[in-house]
Structure formats: C-alpha cells, structure tokens
Design an enzyme around this catalytic site. Structure first.
Site, PDB file in Angstrom:
ATOM      1  N   HIS A 285       5.926 -12.674   3.059  1.00  0.00           N
ATOM      2  CA  HIS A 285       6.201 -11.242   2.956  1.00  0.00           C
ATOM      3  C   HIS A 285       6.938 -10.994   1.644  1.00  0.00           C
ATOM      4  O   HIS A 285       7.950 -11.621   1.387  1.00  0.00           O
ATOM      5  CB  HIS A 285       7.072 -10.805   4.140  1.00  0.00           C
ATOM      6  CG  HIS A 285       7.254  -9.323   4.220  1.00  0.00           C
ATOM      7  ND1 HIS A 285       8.292  -8.677   3.594  1.00  0.00           N
ATOM      8  CD2 HIS A 285       6.514  -8.372   4.828  1.00  0.00           C
ATOM      9  CE1 HIS A 285       8.191  -7.374   3.830  1.00  0.00           C
ATOM     10  NE2 HIS A 285       7.128  -7.161   4.570  1.00  0.00           N
TER      11      HIS A 285
ATOM     12  N   ASP B 143       1.902   3.834  -2.635  1.00  0.00           N
ATOM     13  CA  ASP B 143       2.144   2.572  -1.928  1.00  0.00           C
ATOM     14  C   ASP B 143       1.896   2.846  -0.461  1.00  0.00           C
ATOM     15  O   ASP B 143       2.740   3.423   0.216  1.00  0.00           O
ATOM     16  CB  ASP B 143       3.573   2.080  -2.167  1.00  0.00           C
ATOM     17  CG  ASP B 143       3.828   0.699  -1.541  1.00  0.00           C
ATOM     18  OD1 ASP B 143       2.922   0.150  -0.894  1.00  0.00           O
ATOM     19  OD2 ASP B 143       4.949   0.183  -1.698  1.00  0.00           O
ATOM     20  N   MET B 144       0.742   2.445   0.013  1.00  0.00           N
ATOM     21  CA  MET B 144       0.332   2.845   1.365  1.00  0.00           C
ATOM     22  C   MET B 144      -0.295   1.716   2.161  1.00  0.00           C
ATOM     23  O   MET B 144      -1.074   0.921   1.644  1.00  0.00           O
ATOM     24  CB  MET B 144      -0.668   3.996   1.271  1.00  0.00           C
ATOM     25  CG  MET B 144      -1.860   3.703   0.369  1.00  0.00           C
ATOM     26  SD  MET B 144      -3.193   4.938   0.478  1.00  0.00           S
ATOM     27  CE  MET B 144      -4.204   4.185   1.790  1.00  0.00           C
ATOM     28  N   ALA B 145       0.030   1.662   3.437  1.00  0.00           N
ATOM     29  CA  ALA B 145      -0.680   0.764   4.340  1.00  0.00           C
ATOM     30  C   ALA B 145      -2.041   1.393   4.635  1.00  0.00           C
ATOM     31  O   ALA B 145      -2.202   2.611   4.538  1.00  0.00           O
ATOM     32  CB  ALA B 145       0.101   0.586   5.628  1.00  0.00           C
TER      33      ALA B 145
ATOM     34  N   LYS C   7     -13.493   3.897   7.734  1.00  0.00           N
ATOM     35  CA  LYS C   7     -13.178   3.797   6.301  1.00  0.00           C
ATOM     36  C   LYS C   7     -11.931   2.936   6.082  1.00  0.00           C
ATOM     37  O   LYS C   7     -11.924   2.041   5.233  1.00  0.00           O
ATOM     38  CB  LYS C   7     -12.990   5.190   5.696  1.00  0.00           C
ATOM     39  CG  LYS C   7     -14.271   6.015   5.704  1.00  0.00           C
ATOM     40  CD  LYS C   7     -14.145   7.317   4.935  1.00  0.00           C
ATOM     41  CE  LYS C   7     -15.489   8.042   4.924  1.00  0.00           C
ATOM     42  NZ  LYS C   7     -15.538   9.188   4.026  1.00  0.00           N
TER      43      LYS C   7
ATOM     44  N   GLY D  11       4.703   9.104  -4.643  1.00  0.00           N
ATOM     45  CA  GLY D  11       5.885   8.428  -5.179  1.00  0.00           C
ATOM     46  C   GLY D  11       7.021   9.368  -5.546  1.00  0.00           C
ATOM     47  O   GLY D  11       8.135   8.913  -5.816  1.00  0.00           O
TER      48      GLY D  11
END
Lengths: 354, 354
Positions: free
Chosen positions: B119, B177-179, B229, B311
C-alpha cells in the site's frame, strides 16, 4: 421480418468506392471504409457506416481535407506529435497508431499526440490492430461538447472515450472501449423518436435537473459516469487530447453534425506498450488466459448466465457477422442506399442472398 | 466541541520517529511519514496517519521489508520495471516516480511498472510531486479484492485507483485521484471505525444485496462506477499493474488488514509526460489557467455556489490545514496516541495550542 444482411467485404469495397467518388484517394478511402465496417461488424451501428453520409457531406463541404497529408511535426525519444492537417479521422488515427507501435517497439513505449483531426470512428479499431500485433494500446480522444461539468448546466466536455486493448492467447482479447458519459446521445435521440422515457441518471435538462424526458435531455447535458469521477476522467482526456497536442478543447471542438463553418479540430492520444520489454509475450498471453478464465469461472449473480470480459460481446458479434452478414436499421439502410445511388452505386449489390 | 488540531510538521517528525522505532531507516521513515501526512493535509483521513498503525503492525510481523532496497530490474528506452522487494509502498512508489520523471525528461515519456510493493498511500502524493516539477503524471495501482466483476457476487478486483496530475499556472493544478469503485474501501473502513452507516449504493453484501452496514459491505463487494464501465476500468488497471509487471493480481493481491501470512505484492504503473516536448511549459500553463477559468465561469446549477476542478477541494483543505493544523476523528486519535505511547512517544506534543 428478417432484416436484410450485407456482406462485410462487399460493404468495404462499396464504401471505398463512395469515398473515392467523393474525391478521396483509393488508399485513404479504403482505411476509412475499413474503420466504419469494423464498427458494424462489432455491432456498434452508431459508429459504423451510419457515419458515412455525414463524413461525405463534410468532405464535399470542404470541411475535411482530401489531399494534404497528415504530418509528423515532432518525434523525440518515445514521444511524437502529428498534425492531422484536417484529414479524415481514421487516416490520421491509423498514422498515429503506426507511429505509436513503431516507437513502442524501439523504446518500450510509444506516446503519440494528434491535433487537427476529425471523428476517427471507434477507438476499438486501433486497439484491435495493436492487439493483433501483440502490443497493449491505450487510446483517448476528445469530442464535441455534450457534458456539463459537475455543478454546471451547459455542455462543456465531450463524451470523451477511453479504450484499452490487451492481447490474450486462446481467450478473446481484453478490449474496453467506453465513453465517459453514462450513455450516448444517440440513445436519447432514439428514445425521443420512439416517445420513450429515459432513465433519470442519463441526463440533466437546461436547468441542471435530472430528467426522464428525452426532449429535455437533448436540450440539456449528458451525465458522466460516477458523478464527479466521470467529470474528472472526461476532463483529463480533454486536457491531454486538446491542450497538450494543440487541438481544440472543451466547446472549441466542433460538432460533426451541426457546425458547417469550421473543421472539428479533434485531438487524440495513442499510447502503445511493448509487452516483451516486461516479459515474454507467450507467458503474458498464457497469464491473460488464466486471468480471464478465473474471472469467468467466478460465482454468478442469480439470473446471470455468464460473466463477460470487456469486448467479449463485440468479439462474438463480429464472428457472427463475418459469417452471416451485417444488418442495418431501416433509417441507416435508406440513407446508405441514397448515398450510393447519388454516386451511381448500388447498396443492394452488397446484400447476402437470404 | 472544537477538535484538537495537530501541526503537520510535528506530525511528520513524530511519524518518522514511530517508523524508526519500528526498525525503518531514517530516510525511509521520513518518506512514509510525509506520504501519510500529505493525505491528512488534503483531508483524506482514510489514507493518512490512520494507516500508520497497520503499517507498523505489518512491519513488526515481518510482512513488510525493513532493509532490502527496491531494485531496478529493467530499463530500456522509455520503459522500466522496479521490483519493490516488499519495501514500504511509499518508498517503492517514490523511487518509481523518480525513475518515471527521469525517463520522461530524457525521452518525453517515462513508463515505470512496479511489482512486489505494498500500500503506497494516496496516488496524489506522487502526482503532486510531478506537478511541482512541471510534468504530467498518470498513476495506477491495483489493490486487494473488493469488487465483484459485473454479473459476479464475489470480490475479484481491487478498488484500483487512477490518478492524473496536470500542472497549471496561477490556478490550482488539475489533480484527479479516484477509486474505480463508487467509493474507496478506506471510506468504508472509516465508517466502520466511526460506527456510521454508508449509502445504499456503495456496496452489496455477501448475498449480493445492497447494504448500509459498513461491516457487511466489507464482507461483500463494492460496486464500480458506471456499472460495466467501472468494472472494465478496474480490470485494465489490474492487468497493467499486476499481469504486466509480474505483481499479484485479482484476489492474489493480499489484504493490508486481514492477511497475516503473505506480503501484499501490489503492482503500480507510473506514466510521466514531459510537456515541454510538446509545447513550452509557460504556454501550456497559461492555456491550463484559461481552461480552468472557462470551466469555473460557466453557468451553475441553482444551489451550486461554485464549479470545482478535480483536486481543488483538497488543495484548499491543504492550505487551511498547513495554517490551522490537522484534526483527527476520535478513533484515529486514540489509535495514534496508543501507538506513539508504545514507543515512548507522545502524540500530544504535536498539538497546536488552541
């Protein structure tokens, strides 16, 4: 009623003739024909020969270049920049793809930006070619305004798609080709034609309110996948394809259908990766096959008969249509028939005998 | 009640001491401390010092390497591969970032794959560094199983995030910054720690039923953004980070929290782009500023005070917290306090006087 089916090779030949009659050189006409039939074979009618009439209309209106060649304006290390010179999108795209693949073989990676291009068909056309040569391809393109920023009410971003092709061995390749919007504008147009309601997460009206009325949606904005996440993805794609390459961006990208004054000035990004720099291709392909089987053999939701890999439906459709032919919806068939006739060609000649 | 706030520099010093006490070298301890405080400054508590206790626990259990250095195992042209040798994720990540930036300056593009990592904190930690040096960065990482494939019911893919950093001039940089899940697993972990319910569209339980209970969600599956998607995006990230680099993939990536037998063997991809190969950086930055202003000045939805760039919230939070300090939720504060005490250190020493 069984729809008429058309032979894909005959369609390619016919479409090539149509573009040649519109003043495009034989070699370029063949590329564009191939890219459109590629989409029809995969069942993506919205990006198939249904686009040929509008391509021809723009060529004849002088909004797409017939003669001047796309130009490599920068190549340094693993990076390159191509000025499409407003040529047909598939012609520019294929040149960019080939440059990316060449660079990848030399330096492991090929990163090619493109400006002054046009609608280039489906991204999967390029991804499929990279896959067949054993390389990984990431393709991005911007597109005319269709989606509002999160919190906004006027379209700013296109449905900016991302596609990724990754070769496998025995199993069908991984081929993801997706818009960053929840749905395509074409599906809302269809719902409007049929008088049907649309799901509430597809679009907002002119006031930014989610709507189930297709007419209101068409006046408003499409919604991105995952809210602010899809908004961010579409913007990143626009910034790379538009700002980095010097192409148009945001609402500066012109509509294929509604703008009759300016070229589209679309931008693309092609990123190719040579797997063999990392591990032997046969080993990678074997690992891909195992991965795909592991996913497909996982436990399924009640009512789900099969877990699918991105691109699997389209690859099956392609196999089926290579054999049995390509059907068109009636509207598309009529339009293609008229276009062919205008050049003294006959769409019927491409029919498969029932 | 006004929460206690902590000074970020004191927290960095304290966290560095904690990792040093756990047997990590001073230089490496400082990197990991910095990456965690970076997340707290940006308001991403789930990826901040709240992770320090589990990092330390894994170090002490011998599941994260203290001594052996990450190794560059391949570098050819614009591509490189790093074996993290099971070092702390941020240490490995920073080495990969620096390699990617170096290659980008040389060849326009730097593409670095990483295997045997852990991680590595938020992707934005690396993107922010690239931005500050005027380069574009794309970061991908795989993660332990959390999402079922579309049609499946058991987790297979991680929440595999994608991050993109693009420098601007006067305006705040673009930092997505995305999951690829609707939400990050860390947010559900936080909800569980805080004893809070989660929205019903975040996850399904072990039987495939949507749940508002974080504990049930953590036993079940997260949902991807945009249905199939997001499933496709998460899989593409896993294939690049896992299969291409030789790291673990799918359910082979071990849990940070639940697996006490094996290292995580996470894989990352760092792609850096040198803007100056395409156009002069000041011109690009000026165009970015204009783009951002154009988006922000667009018409807004009723009730929306401002259109935000990816951001922007985090960058404001950072400015605020640099000055006013970082608050923690009570659970996290307690856990950190205990961890510090175990090493004879005092969390209170990092407090800002109210």
């Amino acid at each position: 009623m069984i729809p008429t089916c058309y032979c894909w090779t005959s369609l390619e030949t016919l479409a090539t003739e149509v573009f040649k009659h519109a003043g495009v050189s034989a070699a370029k006409a063949k590329i564009v024909a191939e890219s459109l039939v590629h989409a029809d074979l995969r069942g993506i009618e919205s990006h198939g020969l249904s686009r040929m009439p509008i391509y021809v209309k723009r060529i004849e209106a002088g909004l797409i270049e017939r003669v001047v060649e796309p130009q490599l304006v920068m190549q340094e290390g693993a990076a390159a920049l191509i000025d499409g010179k407003n040529q047909l999108g598939a012609v520019v795209g294929l040149m960019a793809l080939e440059q990316a693949l060449k660079l990848a073989r030399q330096t492991g990676i090929g990163f090619v930006g493109v400006r002054h291009s046009n609608h280039f068909g489906t991204c999967s056309y390029y991804a499929e070619r990279a896959i067949s040569q054993g390389l990984i391809l990431l393709v991005l393109t911007n597109a005319p305004e269709a989606m509002a920023p999160s919190g906004g009410i006027r379209p700013f971003l296109g449905t900016n798609p991302i596609a990724v092709g990754i070769p496998a061995g025995q199993e069908p390749a991984f081929l993801l080709d997706m818009a960053t919007s929840v749905t395509a504008r074409g599906k809302i147009v269809m719902a409007a034609k049929k008088g049907e309601a649309i799901p509430a997460d597809w679009a907002i009206d002119q006031n930014g309110i989610p709507t189930t009325k297709p007419e209101q949606a068409l006046l408003g904005s499409l919604l991105p996948i995952g809210g602010a996440k899809g908004y961010g993805l579409a913007m990143f794609i626009d910034l790379l394809c538009g700002l980095l390459t010097g192409a148009a961006f945001g609402p500066g990208v012109k509509s294929l259908y509604d703008n009759w004054e300016h070229p589209q000035n679309i931008g693309h990004i092609f990123l190719a990766i040579d797997i063999q720099k990392f591990l032997p291709l046969p080993l990678f392909q074997q690992n891909m096959d195992e991965y795909i089987r592991q996913v497909k053999n996982g436990p399924k939701k009640e009512g789900t008969s099969e877990i699918l890999i991105p691109g699997e439906i389209e690859s099956r459709k392609r196999r089926e249509r290579l054999q049995k032919g390509i059907p068109f919806s009636l509207n598309v068939e009529d339009e293609l028939s008229q276009l062919c006739a205008a050049y003294g060609l006959d769409l019927k000649a491409a029919r498969i005998a029932p």
